[in-house]
Motif scaffolding. Sequence first.
Motif, PDB file in Angstrom:
ATOM      1  N   CYS A   1      -4.323 -14.583   7.663  1.00  0.00           N
ATOM      2  CA  CYS A   1      -4.338 -13.127   7.805  1.00  0.00           C
ATOM      3  C   CYS A   1      -2.938 -12.602   8.126  1.00  0.00           C
ATOM      4  N   LEU A   2      -2.241 -13.285   9.029  1.00  0.00           N
ATOM      5  CA  LEU A   2      -0.892 -12.864   9.405  1.00  0.00           C
ATOM      6  C   LEU A   2       0.079 -13.025   8.233  1.00  0.00           C
ATOM      7  N   HIS A   3      -0.140 -14.064   7.440  1.00  0.00           N
ATOM      8  CA  HIS A   3       0.679 -14.282   6.239  1.00  0.00           C
ATOM      9  C   HIS A   3       0.578 -13.087   5.296  1.00  0.00           C
ATOM     10  N   GLU A   4      -0.659 -12.679   5.008  1.00  0.00           N
ATOM     11  CA  GLU A   4      -0.851 -11.554   4.095  1.00  0.00           C
ATOM     12  C   GLU A   4      -0.407 -10.236   4.731  1.00  0.00           C
ATOM     13  N   TYR A   5      -0.619 -10.111   6.033  1.00  0.00           N
ATOM     14  CA  TYR A   5      -0.171  -8.906   6.734  1.00  0.00           C
ATOM     15  C   TYR A   5       1.350  -8.778   6.640  1.00  0.00           C
ATOM     16  N   ALA A   6       2.059  -9.900   6.765  1.00  0.00           N
ATOM     17  CA  ALA A   6       3.518  -9.868   6.691  1.00  0.00           C
ATOM     18  C   ALA A   6       3.986  -9.366   5.330  1.00  0.00           C
ATOM     19  N   HIS A   7       3.314  -9.823   4.261  1.00  0.00           N
ATOM     20  CA  HIS A   7       3.629  -9.300   2.926  1.00  0.00           C
ATOM     21  C   HIS A   7       3.447  -7.774   2.895  1.00  0.00           C
TER      22      HIS A   7
ATOM     23  N   ILE B   1       9.869  -9.199   0.681  1.00  0.00           N
ATOM     24  CA  ILE B   1       8.407  -9.059   0.681  1.00  0.00           C
ATOM     25  C   ILE B   1       7.754 -10.399   0.378  1.00  0.00           C
ATOM     26  N   SER B   2       8.284 -11.113  -0.609  1.00  0.00           N
ATOM     27  CA  SER B   2       7.718 -12.416  -0.966  1.00  0.00           C
ATOM     28  C   SER B   2       7.967 -13.453   0.118  1.00  0.00           C
ATOM     29  N   ALA B   3       9.138 -13.400   0.740  1.00  0.00           N
ATOM     30  CA  ALA B   3       9.486 -14.399   1.754  1.00  0.00           C
ATOM     31  C   ALA B   3       8.744 -14.181   3.061  1.00  0.00           C
ATOM     32  N   ALA B   4       8.310 -12.954   3.322  1.00  0.00           N
ATOM     33  CA  ALA B   4       7.713 -12.624   4.621  1.00  0.00           C
ATOM     34  C   ALA B   4       6.486 -13.465   4.932  1.00  0.00           C
ATOM     35  N   GLY B   5       5.656 -13.760   3.922  1.00  0.00           N
ATOM     36  CA  GLY B   5       4.437 -14.531   4.147  1.00  0.00           C
ATOM     37  C   GLY B   5       4.710 -15.950   4.617  1.00  0.00           C
ATOM     38  N   PRO B   6       5.428 -16.764   3.806  1.00  0.00           N
ATOM     39  CA  PRO B   6       5.708 -18.138   4.250  1.00  0.00           C
ATOM     40  C   PRO B   6       6.570 -18.211   5.500  1.00  0.00           C
ATOM     41  N   LEU B   7       7.403 -17.208   5.754  1.00  0.00           N
ATOM     42  CA  LEU B   7       8.167 -17.201   7.000  1.00  0.00           C
ATOM     43  C   LEU B   7       7.234 -17.078   8.205  1.00  0.00           C
TER      44      LEU B   7
END
Length: 264
Positions: free
Chosen positions: A56-62, A129-135
Amino acid sequence: MSTATTRSHERRISPVFLAILAVMAVTGWAVWTGFAASPGLAIFLFVTAAWIVSLCLHEYAHARTALHGGDITVGAKGYLTLNPLAYTHALLSVILPVLFVILGGIGLPGGAVFIEQGRVKGRWKHSLISAAGPLTNVLFAIVCTAPFWLGALDGVPLAFRYALAFLAFLQVTAALLNFLPVPGLDGYGVVEPWLSYRLKRQIEPYAPYGFFVVIALLFVPAINGAFFDTIDALMRALGVPEISRYCGSNLYRFWQETPEICQV
């Protein structure tokens, strides 16, 4: 871009996410205190709930990064509520990654939320935007392994150490897989804005299959071995002993016989 461009109810944390967070907290307490009759079941529930929270946090970060980048539609789509049921690809974002943890024991990258790319101006913003999830997975892994690399394990129950080690392993595998520059994964989203228009058009037809190609390649012994050697090296760099991750993985599968070395 301010969050004032979204309505308050579009940023309100979903009861679904709060319920998952509550399960994580309660089962984490049960693992820590040894309250549960079956430590394996408690570890299973704790790690699974924590894994879903990280998804959830991964997708929220995106979504949150996209909002600041100019896509003000993410709020209306429910992406800022942390509700896993609001994702465009709930199957890829939550269900499939959870199944892979249960069946395969690796952190599978999920499907990204839908971002209206035309609203985002600037290549750096698209890459971020793309990097935010895996970060987010990287940050989660650092938090989980903090007791190990800080040497602060005194007083931490053995079962909880094992659970943290396995959860960190999932985060590291998810981050590494997601950062691969393969179409369909976040790593490709990081580099894609910097590619020529012609090259992007040539790659575009293969983008829907990149995710499945990566999964298939993990079944090739040589690639599988190299991948897990890299994961093991990263886990050692984070101070996590291999035995802790091994026992966490075994205890997680509470329906299987637990090796004697992992008894808690």
